[in-house]
Design a protein around this motif. Structure first.
Motif, PDB file in Angstrom:
ATOM      1  N   THR A  62       0.854  -1.181   0.000  1.00 20.28           N
ATOM      2  CA  THR A  62       0.000   0.000   0.000  1.00 20.28           C
ATOM      3  C   THR A  62       0.887   1.227   0.000  1.00 20.28           C
ATOM      4  OG1 THR A  62      -1.737  -1.171   1.207  1.00 20.28           O
ATOM      5  CG2 THR A  62      -1.834   1.227   1.217  1.00 20.28           C
ATOM      6  N   VAL A 110      -3.002   3.460  -1.978  1.00 24.83           N
ATOM      7  CA  VAL A 110      -3.374   2.625  -3.125  1.00 24.83           C
ATOM      8  C   VAL A 110      -2.712   1.253  -2.996  1.00 24.83           C
ATOM      9  CG1 VAL A 110      -3.246   2.401  -5.638  1.00 24.83           C
ATOM     10  CG2 VAL A 110      -3.606   4.650  -4.601  1.00 24.83           C
ATOM     11  N   ILE A 115      -1.099  -1.825  -4.401  1.00 25.81           N
ATOM     12  CA  ILE A 115      -0.385  -2.116  -5.640  1.00 25.81           C
ATOM     13  C   ILE A 115      -0.010  -3.598  -5.650  1.00 25.81           C
ATOM     14  CG2 ILE A 115       1.728  -1.650  -6.948  1.00 25.81           C
ATOM     15  CD1 ILE A 115       1.701   1.185  -5.768  1.00 25.81           C
ATOM     16  N   ASP A 145       2.518   2.033   5.031  1.00 26.20           N
ATOM     17  CA  ASP A 145       2.448   2.921   3.853  1.00 26.20           C
ATOM     18  C   ASP A 145       3.504   4.014   4.035  1.00 26.20           C
ATOM     19  OD1 ASP A 145       1.811   4.857   1.903  1.00 26.20           O
ATOM     20  OD2 ASP A 145      -0.325   4.343   1.976  1.00 26.20           O
ATOM     21  N   PHE A 152       0.052   4.014 -11.026  1.00 25.18           N
ATOM     22  CA  PHE A 152      -0.770   4.246  -9.843  1.00 25.18           C
ATOM     23  C   PHE A 152      -0.687   5.685  -9.341  1.00 25.18           C
ATOM     24  CE2 PHE A 152       0.848  -0.071 -10.021  1.00 25.18           C
ATOM     25  CZ  PHE A 152      -0.337  -0.792 -10.042  1.00 25.18           C
ATOM     26  N   LEU A 205      -3.957   7.970  -9.159  1.00 28.58           N
ATOM     27  CA  LEU A 205      -4.866   7.552  -8.093  1.00 28.58           C
ATOM     28  C   LEU A 205      -4.304   7.944  -6.725  1.00 28.58           C
ATOM     29  CD1 LEU A 205      -7.495   6.179  -7.388  1.00 28.58           C
ATOM     30  CD2 LEU A 205      -6.345   3.958  -7.557  1.00 28.58           C
ATOM     31  N   MET A 206      -2.999   7.787  -6.529  1.00 27.51           N
ATOM     32  CA  MET A 206      -2.365   8.217  -5.265  1.00 27.51           C
ATOM     33  C   MET A 206      -2.575   9.708  -5.055  1.00 27.51           C
ATOM     34  SD  MET A 206       1.392   6.520  -5.139  1.00 27.51           S
ATOM     35  CE  MET A 206       1.695   4.869  -5.617  1.00 27.51           C
ATOM     36  N   GLU A 262      -4.878  11.600  -6.236  1.00 21.05           N
ATOM     37  CA  GLU A 262      -6.293  11.843  -5.966  1.00 21.05           C
ATOM     38  C   GLU A 262      -6.618  11.555  -4.501  1.00 21.05           C
ATOM     39  OE1 GLU A 262      -8.168  13.145  -8.422  1.00 21.05           O
ATOM     40  OE2 GLU A 262      -9.633  13.413  -6.815  1.00 21.05           O
ATOM     41  N   GLN A 263      -6.158  10.391  -4.028  1.00 19.29           N
ATOM     42  CA  GLN A 263      -6.468   9.974  -2.647  1.00 19.29           C
ATOM     43  C   GLN A 263      -5.841  10.931  -1.640  1.00 19.29           C
ATOM     44  OE1 GLN A 263      -8.165   7.051  -1.920  1.00 19.29           O
ATOM     45  NE2 GLN A 263      -7.547   5.450  -3.313  1.00 19.29           N
TER      46      GLN A 263
END
Ligand code: MG
Length: 164
Positions: free
Chosen positions: A25, A29, A31, A44, A114, A117-118, A120-121
């Protein structure tokens, strides 16, 4: 002309070892990978570096103090959830986030698929636009422990803003 602001910069760094597993993670995200990151929480490493950058900029105690790895409460904890707690502390101290920039040091896996998306989060948690979040990845050119694929490290720099 609006009011004046004070700005505070912070930096954070973290590293976690890799072991046989089925995914890591990073930046919230999951992976797919043939290894996992080892740690008391979900390990993380990117979010850990981000939290320490935020806390350092605000002059607050670091994540080792706030979320001790001896506390069973944080075993397997979601780092994105801990990031929400950190953001409550940052906001409680009167700060908002201006921008964040980070570097992931990893021989593998490839981060680029990725990255969006990372961003964004993380931008949602930090309450900033995703283009105010930088996520860069580099290998260590096979040098040292990270270069041998024994772990992944991350560094983060953040700028906080506060009205004065
Ligand atoms: Mg850590």
């Amino acid at each position: 002309m609006s009011g004046s602001y004070t700005y505070r910069i912070g930096n954070g760094f973290d590293i976690h070892p890799l072991a046989d597993g089925d995914g890591i993670t990073l930046g919230g995200v999951l992976i797919p990978f043939h290894k996992r990151l080892v740690g008391h929480s979900d390990a993380d490493v990117l979010v850990h570096a981000i939290m320490d950058a935020l806390l350092g900029a605000a002059g607050l105690p670091d994540i080792g103090v706030l979320f001790p790895n001896t506390d069973p409460k944080y075993k397997g904890a979601s780092s994105m959830h801990l990031l929400e707690e950190v953001m409550r502390s940052i906001e409680g101290a009167g700060f908002t986030v201006e921008n964040l920039d980070t570097v992931l040091l990893a021989e593998a896996p490839k981060i680029s698929p990725f990255r969006d998306l990372m961003k964004e989060q993380i931008s949602q948690k930090l309450k900033i636009k995703s283009d105010a979040v930088g996520i860069k990845a580099t290998t260590m050119e096979k040098l040292g422990s990270i270069g041998r694929g024994e772990g992944i490290a991350a560094s983060a720099t953040v700028l906080l803003k506060k009205a004065i």
